[in-house]
Write a protein that holds these residues in place. Sequence first.
Motif, mmCIF file in Angstrom:
data_model
loop_
_atom_site.group_PDB
_atom_site.id
_atom_site.type_symbol
_atom_site.label_atom_id
_atom_site.label_comp_id
_atom_site.label_asym_id
_atom_site.label_seq_id
_atom_site.Cartn_x
_atom_site.Cartn_y
_atom_site.Cartn_z
ATOM 1 N N ARG A 238 36.646 34.669 26.301
ATOM 2 C CA ARG A 238 35.682 34.939 27.564
ATOM 3 C C ARG A 238 34.815 35.676 26.987
ATOM 4 O O ARG A 238 34.809 36.964 26.247
ATOM 5 N N ASP A 239 33.260 35.621 27.396
ATOM 6 C CA ASP A 239 32.266 36.518 26.983
ATOM 7 C C ASP A 239 32.000 37.624 28.126
ATOM 8 O O ASP A 239 32.675 37.490 29.115
ATOM 9 N N PRO A 240 30.859 38.245 27.980
ATOM 10 C CA PRO A 240 30.418 39.163 29.223
ATOM 11 C C PRO A 240 30.173 38.456 30.344
ATOM 12 O O PRO A 240 30.298 39.017 31.282
ATOM 13 N N GLY A 241 29.640 37.273 30.324
ATOM 14 C CA GLY A 241 29.249 36.568 31.523
ATOM 15 C C GLY A 241 30.605 36.192 32.204
ATOM 16 O O GLY A 241 30.366 36.096 33.451
ATOM 17 N N CYS A 242 31.733 36.210 31.859
ATOM 18 C CA CYS A 242 32.809 35.803 32.147
ATOM 19 C C CYS A 242 33.336 37.188 33.091
ATOM 20 O O CYS A 242 33.728 37.175 34.191
ATOM 21 N N THR A 243 33.016 38.382 32.696
ATOM 22 C CA THR A 243 33.212 39.637 33.186
ATOM 23 C C THR A 243 32.157 39.882 34.558
ATOM 24 O O THR A 243 32.543 40.253 35.785
ATOM 25 N N MET A 244 31.160 39.386 34.271
ATOM 26 C CA MET A 244 30.138 39.472 35.454
ATOM 27 C C MET A 244 30.524 38.485 36.488
ATOM 28 O O MET A 244 30.353 38.651 37.814
ATOM 29 N N ARG A 245 30.900 37.283 36.165
ATOM 30 C CA ARG A 245 31.304 36.486 37.217
ATOM 31 C C ARG A 245 32.814 36.730 38.052
ATOM 32 O O ARG A 245 32.833 36.418 39.128
ATOM 33 N N THR A 246 33.607 37.559 37.270
ATOM 34 C CA THR A 246 34.754 38.213 37.998
ATOM 35 C C THR A 246 34.256 39.311 38.695
ATOM 36 O O THR A 246 34.751 39.464 39.879
ATOM 37 N N VAL A 247 33.462 39.950 38.418
ATOM 38 C CA VAL A 247 32.920 41.130 39.431
ATOM 39 C C VAL A 247 32.421 40.436 40.512
ATOM 40 O O VAL A 247 32.709 41.075 41.750
ATOM 41 N N GLU A 248 31.263 39.291 40.640
ATOM 42 C CA GLU A 248 30.916 38.701 41.772
ATOM 43 C C GLU A 248 32.008 38.113 42.705
ATOM 44 O O GLU A 248 32.081 38.393 43.809
ATOM 45 N N ALA A 249 33.206 37.615 42.069
ATOM 46 C CA ALA A 249 34.207 36.950 42.780
ATOM 47 C C ALA A 249 34.979 37.989 43.438
ATOM 48 O O ALA A 249 35.382 37.874 44.656
#
Length: 576
Positions: A238-249
């Motif tokens: 997982r890259d930082p984009g995955c963390t960004m998507r998790t924050v939004e979720a």
Amino acid sequence: MDAQGRGRADDIDPADQWVLNPNTGDYELRLQSSAPQSTVPGPRRTATRAGGAATRPRTAPGRDREIPGTDVPGPRRRRGAPEEPPPGRRRTKPKKSRAKKILLWTGGGMALVLVGVSAAAYAYIKHLEGNVATTDVGSAGASSFSKDEAFNILIIGTDKRTGAGNEGYGDKGSVGHADTNILLHVSKDRTNATAMSIPRDLMVDIPDCPTRQEDGSEKIVAGTLNQRFNTSLGQGGRDPGCTMRTVEAVTGIKPQHFMMADFNAVKTLTTAVDGVEVCVEKAVDDKESKLKLPAGTSKVEGEQALAFVRTRHSFGNQGDLDRIKVQQQFLGSLMRKMASSDTLTSPSKLLKLAEAATKALTVDTGIGKVSTLKDVALELKKVPPKNISFTTVPVVDNPAEKVKATVVVDESRAPQVFQMIKSDTSFTAVKKKEAKEKAAVAARLKGTKAAASEVRVQILNGGAPAGSAQAQLNWLQLEAGVSKSENAGNSGDTQAKTTLEYAPDQADQARRLADIMGLNGSAMKPGKSVTNSQGLPTMTLTLGEDFKGAGVKLNSSSAATPDVEKSTADKVQCAS
């Protein structure tokens, strides 16, 4: 000796040596030698007039006077440019060069510096861009940065053991998890910002995540349910984009960009500003982090600064939530130091910050250029430190655990915090609005009140449940004595708050109805009256979505400040 050494020999910072080249109109870096040098053996003899009076040798048209002590004529002067003052006459103090002003103007914020306009400056900017690593997060973030809108940047601190001297930190062999996480929201008008920490041990559902591979292809990392937040980065590729998507979720807030740093960031940034001040209520001697500090205020930098933000067992309940508070206090101190005059007026410190910040960061491609990072810094610098609020996602202990090690979102408090960020409202802004509303209450409610029987009002439904206007009418007439009232139906528009509009000569009636219904000054809208079914002037009461039922008093103020722990960047706090 090289140019840099010559500049230092005269106690002159090379950053101060930007001068205007009159032939090109550009600013260039020129470093003077330690003493005037000339290959001419002696001064040029002057001519004499009759009677023995010395005359100044003539210079070629368009040239300045000769350089004293040489036979070399001065540099050619552009047509129309002012002449140099005669010897002995005081020279006017030259204005600061544009390049130096740029150095001063771009300090603070994220500590990024844009220098100069010449070819040398361009080369330095390209050098800084070479320091910054980027990651393409695709649709998880924005493709560009907007200086005209509110923006959200996810700041991620990883536990990866990269960099010299970091072998003993974090988890051995870690791929780099999201160890420290702050969602930074900057308001559209730049009056305020909110930095919301997200605990690494928060249990969340991590969504599927498309990631860009080195060969340009895309790989989808499958999501997982009920996992620690910190595994949204690194785990399974997982890259930082995955963390960004998790924050939004989790929050409903979409980060547009991210900035990621490792252990070195704390060490290099604090060293670049010659340390930051921290405060502890009692002396600390932590065997885990190796932090040793006396009670009170100390200055930390480098390894000691990193130990401070990593310390957990010496503060509070020795948990990650207490460490988050310490990290927020540290960031507030670092922001104050970056924005201090001591830092902003020192070109050498700004250059150090530029090097340290760019080397410490990995960012998304949308802000991967130094010029864009500079724009981000300047936009953040517009926010007064007193209006930068630090808070944490409201959480409670995980009810599924007997031994409490993780937390879950507090559904009773967190939605309000998330909504405030989504609606561009900060904690400090709410406080200011509440203060203004209290003043409005004092002003609008102060004065005589008409008798209830003299109050004339029509009632509209503007967002309350169906039938509310009639129900409130019945209560006003039968229970409150407001007999001169009528139901005017639906307003046609939906509004969040109940309002009462009245003409200036109806203020005493408005005060009585506000008292009956529990309306405050913000709900009272001085304006004009309308006519009722009998052709008489009447006030207009519009029931909004906040209407709580017939006869139930209202509180129409703005959202109250959430009951969460918070602080601001301008205040010094001591860790305990």
